[in-house]
Motif scaffolding. Sequence first.
Motif, mmCIF file in Angstrom:
data_model
loop_
_atom_site.group_PDB
_atom_site.id
_atom_site.type_symbol
_atom_site.label_atom_id
_atom_site.label_comp_id
_atom_site.label_asym_id
_atom_site.label_seq_id
_atom_site.Cartn_x
_atom_site.Cartn_y
_atom_site.Cartn_z
ATOM 1 N N PHE A 84 1.674 -29.147 54.476
ATOM 2 C CA PHE A 84 2.511 -28.622 53.402
ATOM 3 C C PHE A 84 3.268 -27.373 53.848
ATOM 4 O O PHE A 84 4.280 -27.010 53.263
ATOM 5 N N ALA A 85 2.764 -26.721 54.878
ATOM 6 C CA ALA A 85 3.479 -25.563 55.427
ATOM 7 C C ALA A 85 4.817 -25.991 56.043
ATOM 8 O O ALA A 85 5.749 -25.201 56.142
ATOM 9 N N VAL A 86 4.916 -27.243 56.457
ATOM 10 C CA VAL A 86 6.186 -27.769 56.992
ATOM 11 C C VAL A 86 6.976 -28.440 55.870
ATOM 12 O O VAL A 86 8.186 -28.270 55.749
ATOM 13 N N ILE A 87 6.265 -29.187 55.049
ATOM 14 C CA ILE A 87 6.925 -29.938 53.975
ATOM 15 C C ILE A 87 7.673 -29.004 53.039
ATOM 16 O O ILE A 87 8.810 -29.289 52.645
ATOM 17 N N GLY A 88 7.044 -27.902 52.658
ATOM 18 C CA GLY A 88 7.633 -26.975 51.690
ATOM 19 C C GLY A 88 9.032 -26.522 52.073
ATOM 20 O O GLY A 88 9.986 -26.720 51.308
ATOM 21 N N PRO A 89 9.205 -25.928 53.252
ATOM 22 C CA PRO A 89 10.558 -25.485 53.633
ATOM 23 C C PRO A 89 11.573 -26.620 53.696
ATOM 24 O O PRO A 89 12.733 -26.430 53.331
ATOM 25 N N PHE A 90 11.144 -27.801 54.156
ATOM 26 C CA PHE A 90 12.109 -28.901 54.231
ATOM 27 C C PHE A 90 12.470 -29.430 52.846
ATOM 28 O O PHE A 90 13.594 -29.881 52.614
ATOM 29 N N LEU A 91 11.535 -29.370 51.917
ATOM 30 C CA LEU A 91 11.875 -29.743 50.545
ATOM 31 C C LEU A 91 12.900 -28.768 49.980
ATOM 32 O O LEU A 91 13.808 -29.165 49.252
ATOM 33 N N PHE A 92 12.732 -27.505 50.339
ATOM 34 C CA PHE A 92 13.702 -26.515 49.885
ATOM 35 C C PHE A 92 15.072 -26.827 50.475
ATOM 36 O O PHE A 92 16.102 -26.755 49.792
ATOM 37 N N GLY A 93 15.071 -27.199 51.765
ATOM 38 C CA GLY A 93 16.327 -27.569 52.417
ATOM 39 C C GLY A 93 16.971 -28.769 51.739
ATOM 40 O O GLY A 93 18.190 -28.803 51.516
ATOM 41 N N CYS A 94 16.154 -29.764 51.395
ATOM 42 C CA CYS A 94 16.692 -30.951 50.698
ATOM 43 C C CYS A 94 17.281 -30.564 49.355
ATOM 44 O O CYS A 94 18.328 -31.085 48.946
ATOM 45 N N ALA A 95 16.626 -29.653 48.673
ATOM 46 C CA ALA A 95 17.121 -29.214 47.364
ATOM 47 C C ALA A 95 18.457 -28.501 47.504
ATOM 48 O O ALA A 95 19.365 -28.686 46.687
ATOM 49 N N ILE A 96 18.591 -27.700 48.534
ATOM 50 C CA ILE A 96 19.860 -26.998 48.774
ATOM 51 C C ILE A 96 20.970 -28.014 49.048
ATOM 52 O O ILE A 96 22.080 -27.929 48.481
ATOM 53 N N ILE A 97 20.667 -28.994 49.886
ATOM 54 C CA ILE A 97 21.673 -30.022 50.202
ATOM 55 C C ILE A 97 22.013 -30.802 48.938
ATOM 56 O O ILE A 97 23.189 -31.053 48.634
ATOM 57 N N GLU A 98 20.998 -31.165 48.179
ATOM 58 C CA GLU A 98 21.238 -31.977 46.983
ATOM 59 C C GLU A 98 21.978 -31.182 45.912
ATOM 60 O O GLU A 98 22.674 -31.759 45.086
ATOM 61 N N GLY A 99 21.831 -29.872 45.920
ATOM 62 C CA GLY A 99 22.508 -29.049 44.926
ATOM 63 C C GLY A 99 23.917 -28.669 45.331
ATOM 64 O O GLY A 99 24.803 -28.568 44.484
ATOM 65 N N TYR A 100 24.129 -28.460 46.626
ATOM 66 C CA TYR A 100 25.419 -27.946 47.079
ATOM 67 C C TYR A 100 26.302 -28.990 47.764
ATOM 68 O O TYR A 100 27.528 -28.930 47.653
#
Lengths: 332, 266
Positions: free
Chosen positions: A275-291
């Motif tokens: 989850f230490a890796v998953i968390g940041p990449f989920l954040f990255g996906c959210a940024i891409i999906e939002g912007y």
Amino acid sequence: MKNSADMHHSLQHWLEQRAPQWQTLARLIAVMKGKAAHKADSVRDVVGGYRRIARDLSMARRVVPNTRISRSLEVLYQDAHDVLHRPPGAFLPPIIQLYTQEVPAAMRQLAPYLLWVTVLFLLSGLAGWLLISTYPELAGLIASESMINTVQRGELWTDGLLNIAPSSILSLDIFANNITVSIVAFSVGVFYGLGTLYIIGLNGFMVGGIFAFTAKYDLAGRLFEFVVAHGITELSIICVAGALGMRLGEALVRPGEKTRSEAFSEAASQASKLFAVIGPFLFGCAIIEGYISPDPYYPLISRLIMGLSFFIIFVLALNGRLWNTRARRLMP
Amino acid sequence: MNSTVQDMTSQFAAAESNRKQHDWLDVQSVTGTGMSLPIAGLGGRTFAFLIDYHIRVILALAWLIPLSLLFTKGFENNMFNHKDYGIYFILLAFVPPQLIYFLYHPVLEILQKGRTPGKRMAGVRIVTAEGITPTAGALLVRNLFRIVDSLPVFYMLGLSVAFFNKRHLRIGDIAAKTLLVYEADKKQRDLELSLTLGELPAEEAETLHELLDRWKQLDRKLRIQLACDFLEKIDRPVPEFSKPNRAADRILHDTLKALIAPTAAR
């Protein structure tokens, strides 16, 4: 009477001799508790004091059990034990070790589970596609009425998202939703893996079904264009979380040579590393999906490149090859 | 032995016996001297959680209320562009409380080494099976499983598991190999207090300490009676007084304290 008086005097004498050392140790421990780094002399003093306190405590338990003296010595001993054995305060080396060694090792162990969860996801997606293609009236199982009406009008519900909410809000909302889904997909594995099977199956079914429904109105291509930038990594993360949940479930069903509790703890500990890796990449996906995803400015080719690149970086992070060799060599 | 002092001694013995009925975490040390930590039950756990929950609510309200007032004022005075108004309000109003809600436990437990304000007030802390502060990873695992423990509502699953568990572990504790134990209070930590045998043997000094600790909680007549009985028991002169008034109470209290005063002070 004389023996009792002698014993009292001996005890008094012992207290008067040892008390200053106990109080010095208590002061040292209080100082050490508040700091992360210590001088070698202080640590040596505490180690020496810890051994002496152990001896004094043994005596106090025999001579004056269940008294304030013995109880105070118990507490002092526990504090010394805690201060000497607590985890190191250094922040960076454990983080480096986590990302360069522990996460790749955890992924290697997780590989079989990931394979089966991915197969389940794909098969569920296929099942969703086939069902909704054959019976489009069942789209209500996977989509809301407003979404269905929008698609029937020839539009996607993702069109004009930026007119409804700004990217920052979208990203935050998406991140919160995705992290919740991932944690749930993992943690419901505690129900012998059945909860995870349900979550993965449901998500796969919904993805397949929604593509089938939009394909009926020639909108599947546009939907793919919307999801490709963030969706490859995002769905991969869901599969990884599902694999962790399955491992958790198997730890309870088939713990092997360990006890269920030990196997469960090991699986949970492994999950926390990933989850230490998953968390940041989920954040990255959210940024891409939002912007990026809702913005019509970006053509399909850009989204494809972005989606694939992000996915490759995610895979490299999971197998530890993302980090330079110097970082990997820093750890034994 | 006087019956009142006998009753008091047996009450203390009963308290000790009750203490022995707690579950204990027995830890072995390299020194060969083991130690035992009392494991917190459902009561301590729930009490700590409720305090922390209210702290989170108070913090969230402390953020939301001034923010709402500020935005109301700003709206009236046209401080913001109306188009952006809602965006800023949503971001600022909802994000921090959500962060407080989700990050309160993991962040504070890591920074305060297994404690939160609620746990401190309830007198409990998180330790490993070896009786030491857990690592940050273990505390994160413990908090990751809060989602499961809180199912279906109000931590019913977690409490049920803890109820049927000898060490009162919730699912997060099992995953992280942690436990909740009672922590020593300030009185037990204060070595100064305990290092006073004074003129008395250890057992009688202990009884006297207990009596002095509970002095203010006892009815005046009862504590005067107990003090006189105790002095008779240890063959010490009992101060004379006409009635059990405040002066007698003070004299007896001072007399008893003098018996366990440190030798240097006398």
